[in-house]
Scaffold this motif. Structure first.
Motif, mmCIF file in Angstrom:
data_model
loop_
_atom_site.group_PDB
_atom_site.id
_atom_site.type_symbol
_atom_site.label_atom_id
_atom_site.label_comp_id
_atom_site.label_asym_id
_atom_site.label_seq_id
_atom_site.Cartn_x
_atom_site.Cartn_y
_atom_site.Cartn_z
ATOM 1 N N CYS A 41 0.818 -1.216 0.000
ATOM 2 C CA CYS A 41 0.000 0.000 0.000
ATOM 3 C C CYS A 41 0.850 1.263 0.000
ATOM 4 N N VAL A 42 2.058 1.216 0.550
ATOM 5 C CA VAL A 42 2.932 2.387 0.524
ATOM 6 C C VAL A 42 3.248 2.793 -0.914
ATOM 7 N N HIS A 43 3.303 1.807 -1.811
ATOM 8 C CA HIS A 43 3.629 2.056 -3.213
ATOM 9 C C HIS A 43 2.389 2.072 -4.106
ATOM 10 N N ALA A 44 1.192 2.178 -3.532
ATOM 11 C CA ALA A 44 -0.030 2.009 -4.322
ATOM 12 C C ALA A 44 -0.150 3.030 -5.449
ATOM 13 N N ALA A 45 0.197 4.279 -5.195
ATOM 14 C CA ALA A 45 0.105 5.297 -6.244
ATOM 15 C C ALA A 45 1.065 4.977 -7.377
ATOM 16 N N GLN A 46 2.262 4.536 -7.036
ATOM 17 C CA GLN A 46 3.235 4.149 -8.062
ATOM 18 C C GLN A 46 2.749 2.928 -8.836
ATOM 19 N N THR A 47 2.163 1.962 -8.128
ATOM 20 C CA THR A 47 1.626 0.778 -8.798
ATOM 21 C C THR A 47 0.565 1.174 -9.814
ATOM 22 N N LEU A 48 -0.351 2.042 -9.414
ATOM 23 C CA LEU A 48 -1.401 2.490 -10.322
ATOM 24 C C LEU A 48 -0.801 3.141 -11.564
ATOM 25 N N ALA A 49 0.202 3.999 -11.380
ATOM 26 C CA ALA A 49 0.822 4.676 -12.522
ATOM 27 C C ALA A 49 1.527 3.675 -13.440
ATOM 28 N N LEU A 50 2.247 2.716 -12.857
ATOM 29 C CA LEU A 50 2.952 1.721 -13.660
ATOM 30 C C LEU A 50 1.981 0.843 -14.448
ATOM 31 N N HIS A 245 9.556 -4.086 8.212
ATOM 32 C CA HIS A 245 8.900 -2.979 8.921
ATOM 33 C C HIS A 245 9.609 -1.663 8.615
ATOM 34 N N LEU A 246 10.941 -1.671 8.593
ATOM 35 C CA LEU A 246 11.671 -0.436 8.291
ATOM 36 C C LEU A 246 11.478 -0.023 6.838
ATOM 37 N N MET A 247 11.350 -0.980 5.929
ATOM 38 C CA MET A 247 11.031 -0.616 4.548
ATOM 39 C C MET A 247 9.660 0.046 4.479
ATOM 40 N N GLU A 248 8.748 -0.436 5.297
ATOM 41 C CA GLU A 248 7.380 0.089 5.295
ATOM 42 C C GLU A 248 7.319 1.506 5.854
#
Length: 307
Positions: A41-50, A245-248
Motif C-alpha cells: 500500500c505504501v507504493h499504491a500510487a506508483q503501482t497504479l501509474a505503472l 517494517h523499516l522498509m514500510e
C-alpha cells in the motif's frame, strides 16, 4: 525459450522488496488485461501509474492475488478505486478478506499495513485463467503461505511462482513460526515445479530467470539448512520482519522500533521457535544490532533507517 527472449503476452513490472512484482497479462483486442499481484500500500500510487502505463489503453478487467501478504495485495484498494476492478483471491483466504479479519490475514500478527479491498471471487487451484490465447493453470503452492497459488502457462513454459521459488531461495515459511509444520510443503512444491515443463520463472520478487534447475538446487540447499536447524530459519524470519517494517515506515526511533517488536505477536512466537530464552526486547535489540552491522539497516543519532 532463451533466457533473454521476450515474454509474449505479459508485462513484468519488477518492484523492490517492499512490493511484490506486478505481472500484467494482456488480453485479446477488446478483452482487457489481468493484473497478478499489486504490491504494498505504501507504493499504491506508483503501482497504479505503472499499471496504467503498461496497459497501453487496455481496460483492466481483473486483478488476482497469488496470496494475501501485504506486499502482494496492498495496491488492490487503490486499483479498485481507480478502475472498479474485481478481485479474485485464493479460496483459503477469501472469507477472511471479505470480513477483513486482520489477524487471519496476518497483518495484525506481523505488524504490517494493508488497505481494505473488496473480494469478488476466488482463484481456485485446479482451474485455469484464460487471458487472450494463454491458458494459465492455477496451482496450489503451500509452504511460504498455506493458501498461496502459482500460475503456469505451458505454451511458453512460464511460471508465476510468487514466493514459492525465487532465483536465490524462497519466502519465509510463515507457518513454521507458529508451530505448524510446513517445510514438507515447501519441498513438495519445489518437486512439483521440477516436474513442470518450466522454461522461465517470474518470481514474486526479483528478476525473471530461466535457469530453473540451478534455482531449485539453491532452494533445496536452503530448505535443508532450515530443516536441520529450525532456529536458524526463525532467526532469519525475525530479521526479515524487522527489515520489512523499516522498509514500510522508512525510519523509526530506536526505542520505538523495539516497542514495535514487543507489540508484534509474530515476533514473540518467532523468538520461541528460535529457542531464545532472553527477553523479547533484548532479543529484538540483538537482531537490530546484527542488521545494522550487516548494512541492512543504518542508524543516524537515535533513528534507525532502512538501508
Amino acid at each position: 525459450m532463451p533466457v533473454d527472449a521476450p515474454l509474449q503476452g505479459l508485462t513484468v513490472l519488477e518492484r523492490g522488496w517492499l512490493s511484490s512484482n506486478n505481472i500484467l497479462l494482456h488480453g485479446a483486442p477488446g478483452e482487457g488485461a489481468v493484473l497478478v499481484d499489486s504490491g504494498h500500500c505504501v507504493h499504491a500510487a506508483q503501482t497504479l501509474a505503472l499499471v496504467d502505463h503498461a496497459r497501453q489503453g487496455e481496460t483492466l478487467r481483473l486483478l488476482v492475488n497469488t496470496h494475501l501478504h501485504s506486499d502482494h495485495c496492498g495496491g488492490n484498494a487503490r486499483l479498485q478505486q481507480a478502475h472498479a476492478v474485481p478481485v479474485r483471491v485464493p479460496p483459503g483466504q477469501a472469507e477472511a478478506a471479505r470480513a477483513w479479519d486482520e489477524t487471519a490475514l496476518s497483518y495484525q500478527p506481523t505488524g504490517q499495513r494493508c488497505e481494505r479491498f473488496a473480494v469478488h471471487g476466488v482463484l481456485q487451484p485446479g482451474t485455469a485463467l484464460t487471458v487472450g490465447s494463454a491458458i494459465w493453470q492455477v496451482i496450489a503452492a503451500p509452504g511460504h503461505d498455506p493458501h498461496s497459488v502459482m500460475l503456469f502457462e505451458p505454451e511458453q513454459g512460464v511460471l508465476l511462482s510468487a514466493d514459492a521459488l525465487w532465483e536465490n531461495g524462497f519466502g519465509v515459511v510463515f507457518p513454521e513460526l507458529e508451530g505448524e509444520s510446513a517445510f514438507d510443503d515447501v519441498a513438495a512444491v519445489l518437486d512439483l515445479i521440477e516436474r513442470l515443463p518450466v522454461r522461465r520463472v517470474v518470481p514474486g520478487h526479483g528478476a525473471a530467470f530461466g535457469d530453473v534447475k540451478t534455482a531449485l538446487q539453491r532452494a533445496r540447499q536452503r530448505l535443508a539448512a532450515f530443516r536441520a536447524d529450525p532456529a536458524r530459519h526463525a532467526r532469519h524470519a525475525a530479521k526479515v520482519l524487522v527489515k520489512y517494517h523499516l522498509m514500510e515506515v522508512g525510519r523509526q526511533r530506536h526505542a520505538d522500533l523495539l516497542r514495535w517488536a514487543e507489540a508484534t505477536p509474530l515476533m514473540a512466537s518467532t523468538q520461541q521457535t528460535a529457542r531464545d530464552r532472553g527477553s523479547l526486547p533484548d532479543w529484538s535489540e540483538q537482531l537490530v544490532a546484527e542488521l545494522l552491522a550487516s548494512g541492512a539497516l543504518r542508524q543516524v543519532d537515535d533513528w534507525v533507517l532502512d538501508a
